[in-house]
Design a protein around this motif. Structure first.
Motif, PDB file in Angstrom:
ATOM      1  N   ASN A  49     -49.664  16.716 -25.371  1.00 25.25           N
ATOM      2  CA  ASN A  49     -49.165  15.836 -24.311  1.00 25.25           C
ATOM      3  C   ASN A  49     -47.844  15.147 -24.687  1.00 25.25           C
ATOM      4  O   ASN A  49     -47.354  14.303 -23.956  1.00 25.25           O
ATOM      5  CB  ASN A  49     -50.223  14.798 -23.932  1.00 25.25           C
ATOM      6  N   GLY A  50     -47.302  15.495 -25.848  1.00 26.88           N
ATOM      7  CA  GLY A  50     -46.016  14.946 -26.268  1.00 26.88           C
ATOM      8  C   GLY A  50     -46.116  13.697 -27.125  1.00 26.88           C
ATOM      9  O   GLY A  50     -45.125  13.268 -27.705  1.00 26.88           O
ATOM     10  N   THR A  51     -47.289  13.101 -27.213  1.00 28.52           N
ATOM     11  CA  THR A  51     -47.433  11.916 -28.059  1.00 28.52           C
ATOM     12  C   THR A  51     -47.443  12.334 -29.522  1.00 28.52           C
ATOM     13  O   THR A  51     -47.752  13.473 -29.854  1.00 28.52           O
ATOM     14  CB  THR A  51     -48.723  11.131 -27.738  1.00 28.52           C
ATOM     15  N   GLN A  52     -47.097  11.398 -30.360  1.00 28.99           N
ATOM     16  CA  GLN A  52     -47.057  11.666 -31.792  1.00 28.99           C
ATOM     17  C   GLN A  52     -48.080  10.790 -32.500  1.00 28.99           C
ATOM     18  O   GLN A  52     -48.322   9.656 -32.101  1.00 28.99           O
ATOM     19  CB  GLN A  52     -45.661  11.421 -32.339  1.00 28.99           C
ATOM     20  N   ARG A  53     -48.658  11.381 -33.558  1.00 26.32           N
ATOM     21  CA  ARG A  53     -49.641  10.655 -34.363  1.00 26.32           C
ATOM     22  C   ARG A  53     -49.292  10.800 -35.829  1.00 26.32           C
ATOM     23  O   ARG A  53     -48.824  11.860 -36.255  1.00 26.32           O
ATOM     24  CB  ARG A  53     -51.037  11.257 -34.163  1.00 26.32           C
TER      25      ARG A  53
ATOM     26  N   THR B  91     -47.106  16.172 -33.431  1.00 25.56           N
ATOM     27  CA  THR B  91     -46.854  16.037 -32.002  1.00 25.56           C
ATOM     28  C   THR B  91     -47.961  16.764 -31.252  1.00 25.56           C
ATOM     29  O   THR B  91     -48.156  17.965 -31.437  1.00 25.56           O
ATOM     30  CB  THR B  91     -45.479  16.614 -31.627  1.00 25.56           C
TER      31      THR B  91
ATOM     32  N   CYS C  67     -43.895  21.352 -20.460  1.00 29.12           N
ATOM     33  CA  CYS C  67     -45.335  21.091 -20.562  1.00 29.12           C
ATOM     34  C   CYS C  67     -46.092  22.363 -20.875  1.00 29.12           C
ATOM     35  O   CYS C  67     -46.988  22.379 -21.695  1.00 29.12           O
ATOM     36  CB  CYS C  67     -45.860  20.487 -19.262  1.00 29.12           C
TER      37      CYS C  67
END
Length: 114
Positions: free
Chosen positions: A100-104, A97, A18
């Motif tokens: 927060n680790g999410t991908q868009r 990425t 993190c």
């Protein structure tokens, strides 16, 4: 005892992952701010990475148009004294990425300032 050590190790690795992603996001934001000093010009940009006279931009199409990106990069080229802007590599779909680790879904394009 062994399971506590394993749990502690896993927790430490998760925490360090993190911190690394947060540090990476902070470095990206600082680099974008150097390239685009006007905060309004940073909207929708995930990454702006200069390599020599080239500039890689990763942006979110739902937040900023490709024409706006072209204008912003043209301004950058003017500021560095190389006012001729060309597209070095055509836009292509990519994935960004987030911290927060999410991908868009995103778009990557390479420009060259001459």
């Amino acid at each position: 005892m062994k399971s506590i050590l394993v749990l502690a190790s896993v927790s430490l690795m998760a925490l360090s992952a993190c911190v690394d992603s947060e540090k990476a996001a902070m470095r990206r934001a600082a680099l974008i701010a150097q390239i685009f000093p006007n905060p309004a010009d940073r909207t929708g940009i995930h990454l702006a990475f200069p390599v020599g006279s080239s500039l890689e931009i990763i942006y979110f199409k739902n937040e900023v148009s490709s024409n706006a990106i072209d204008r912003r990069v043209a301004g950058y080229c003017e500021r560095i004294g190389k006012p001729v802007l060309t597209v070095y590599k055509a836009p292509k779909a990519s994935v960004a990425t987030l911290a927060n680790g999410t991908q868009r879904p995103a778009t990557t394009i390479w420009y060259d300032c001459d």
